[in-house]
Design an enzyme around this catalytic site. Structure first.
Site, PDB file in Angstrom:
ATOM      1  N   ARG A  54      14.790 -16.549 -17.625  1.00  0.00           N
ATOM      2  CA  ARG A  54      14.327 -15.163 -17.440  1.00  0.00           C
ATOM      3  C   ARG A  54      12.817 -15.129 -17.161  1.00  0.00           C
ATOM      4  O   ARG A  54      12.341 -14.313 -16.383  1.00  0.00           O
ATOM      5  CB  ARG A  54      14.653 -14.299 -18.654  1.00  0.00           C
ATOM      6  N   ASP A 180      -7.505  -5.441  -6.976  1.00  0.00           N
ATOM      7  CA  ASP A 180      -6.467  -5.795  -6.000  1.00  0.00           C
ATOM      8  C   ASP A 180      -7.192  -6.456  -4.828  1.00  0.00           C
ATOM      9  O   ASP A 180      -7.889  -5.802  -4.058  1.00  0.00           O
ATOM     10  CB  ASP A 180      -5.713  -4.535  -5.557  1.00  0.00           C
ATOM     11  N   LYS A 205       2.113 -10.708   0.872  1.00  0.00           N
ATOM     12  CA  LYS A 205       1.308 -10.610   2.106  1.00  0.00           C
ATOM     13  C   LYS A 205       0.797 -11.999   2.513  1.00  0.00           C
ATOM     14  O   LYS A 205       1.572 -12.873   2.809  1.00  0.00           O
ATOM     15  CB  LYS A 205       0.179  -9.599   1.908  1.00  0.00           C
TER      16      LYS A 205
HETATM   17  C1  LIG Z   1      -2.837  -3.643  -1.206  1.00  0.00           C
HETATM   18  C2  LIG Z   1      -1.443  -3.702  -1.750  1.00  0.00           C
HETATM   19  N1  LIG Z   1      -1.279  -3.848  -3.071  1.00  0.00           N
HETATM   20  C3  LIG Z   1      -0.029  -3.913  -3.595  1.00  0.00           C
HETATM   21  C4  LIG Z   1       1.115  -3.828  -2.823  1.00  0.00           C
HETATM   22  C5  LIG Z   1       2.475  -3.916  -3.445  1.00  0.00           C
HETATM   23  O1  LIG Z   1       3.049  -5.173  -3.222  1.00  0.00           O
HETATM   24  P1  LIG Z   1       4.641  -5.401  -3.047  1.00  0.00           P
HETATM   25  O2  LIG Z   1       5.038  -4.731  -1.772  1.00  0.00           O
HETATM   26  O3  LIG Z   1       4.796  -6.882  -3.058  1.00  0.00           O
HETATM   27  O4  LIG Z   1       5.292  -4.761  -4.241  1.00  0.00           O
HETATM   28  C6  LIG Z   1       0.973  -3.678  -1.447  1.00  0.00           C
HETATM   29  C7  LIG Z   1       2.167  -3.578  -0.587  1.00  0.00           C
HETATM   30  O5  LIG Z   1       2.104  -3.197   0.570  1.00  0.00           O
HETATM   31  C8  LIG Z   1      -0.333  -3.601  -0.908  1.00  0.00           C
HETATM   32  O6  LIG Z   1      -0.526  -3.410   0.406  1.00  0.00           O
END
Ligand SMILES: Cc1ncc(COP(=O)(O)O)c(C=O)c1O
Length: 391
Positions: A54, A180, A205
């Protein structure tokens, strides 16, 4: 986890394969893919390896330690998606009544979830519209603010927030700074070195880079109580990528340095040419001197400005949609960071509440030949100008 004894090799060297010792049983040079959900105990009832899949799968740790090394983190954890990783940070750090500060112009789905979550958990949420460290710092409530979440470069205007300038006031207020860094990748910016507490990537990404794995990663500067809560929540939910997903992510990482260098170089080239195109009214790319945060990007981003840019076109939403229709190499699809170039009419994706300008197109520049990419965009954009003259 990184150690002081690690050789001082460049990220590209670690990524290409240096991080993984050959499998002791077979000598295999790629990490084995383990599909098992459960693991045998010895006659003494001790566990030689993992307990249960898990939250434990032997395919994950080599990828996690590589990511920790790249981010200069104490530890990194993989999650089942970017959203699973990001939402775990909010769940684990905030109690009812706490104040949190969030940059407004960030990934829309996370921002929307945060608003709902703040209402549900009775949180005091401040969304900061101005994309600057000073505006975000001004929103802090010392003693009350527990978390600050920023995205840099931010989606879809690619604003760059000065992490080194923001970290000290956030710390002084008693809050955590989470970044982020998806669009920057660990190659172009290292938020923990600049003073952030947590760094997040939608590994879906660039880290994976082939548009075939959904995953997220969190990396931490310190392994304190917040990190323990994040780890416990991931374990309880089983919010980890599948073994195949983790394997593919590790495989994708091998070429990260090449892909990011190529995408960054092509994006800069295209941005400079697009700025001169008569059908384009604005280009947002941190590598252009015209970008409002170019000076910060030059210091904070090393080795390139990434593969993401946005343009605004003369003629509004209909003109933007016409460009999306006419391109042939750029695919009409959401997401970013894959080998293939993507074009997106962002406001259509975000819906009627979207703050994104209706004439904005988001481009994810892939690793195709840059002259082909330019010709593709140029033909579609020039058709707009020609159509206007005819009309
Ligand atoms: C800048 C950014 N943070 C977070 C996410 C979320 O990621 P995930 O699509 O893998 O859940 C995205 C998705 O497009 C994103 O562009």
């Amino acid at each position: 986890m990184t150690t002081d004894q690690d050789p001082d090799w460049a990220p590209a060297t670690w990524l290409a394969g240096a991080h993984f010792d050959p499998d002791p049983q077979t000598g295999a040079l790629v990490p084995p893919l383990s599909l098992a959900t459960t693991f045998a105990r010895g006659p003494d009832y001790q566990l030689p390896g993992p307990l249960y899949a898990r939250d434990q799968n032997p395919t994950l740790p080599p990828v996690e330690s590589l990511l920790a090394r790249l981010e200069k983190a104490a530890e990194a954890l993989l999650f089942s998606s970017g959203m699973a990783a990001a939402t775990t940070v909010f769940e684990a750090t905030l109690r009812p009544g706490d104040h949190l500060v969030v940059q407004d112009g960030i990934y829309w789905a996370l921002r929307n979830w945060m608003k709902q979550f703040a209402a549900r958990r009775d949180l005091d949420l401040t969304l900061v519209a101005a994309p600057s460290a000073s505006a975000i710092a001004a929103a802090l409530k010392p003693g009350k603010t527990k978390l600050v979440w920023i995205e840099t470069p931010s989606n879809p205007l690619w604003d760059v927030i000065d992490i080194a300038a923001l970290a000290p006031p956030v710390k002084a207020a008693g809050a955590l700074l989470a970044v982020d860094s998806t669009a920057a990748t660990p190659l172009l910016t290292r938020p923990l070195e600049l003073g952030a507490d947590l760094v997040f990537h939608a590994a879906t990404k660039y880290l994976n880079g082939h548009s075939d794995v959904l995953s997220g990663v969190l990396a931490t500067r310190e392994q304190g109580t917040v990190w323990a809560a994040i780890r416990a929540d991931r374990a309880a939910r089983g919010a980890i990528p599948s073994a195949l997903g983790a394997y593919l992510l590790g495989r994708g990482l091998r070429t990260l340095a090449l892909r990011v260098a190529r995408a960054s170089a092509s994006a800069l080239d295209l941005a400079a040419r697009l700025e001169k195109h008569p059908a384009v009214t604005a280009v947002r790319y941190p590598g252009l001197t015209s970008h409002p945060h170019h000076a910060i990007a030059r210091v904070q981003m090393t080795g390139g400005f990434g593969g993401m840019l946005s343009i605004q076109v003369a003629g509004g939403a209909q003109a933007g949609l016409a460009v999306c229709r006419d391109v042939k190499i750029f695919r009409r699809a959401t997401s970013f960071g894959g080998t293939e170039s993507l074009i997106e009419h962002r406001a259509s994706i975000e819906g009627p509440e979207s703050p994104t300008p209706a004439d904005l197109l988001r481009l994810s520049v892939g690793i195709e030949d840059v002259e082909d990419l330019w010709a593709d965009l140029n033909i579609a954009l020039t058709a707009l100008v020609a159509g206007k003259k005819r009309g």
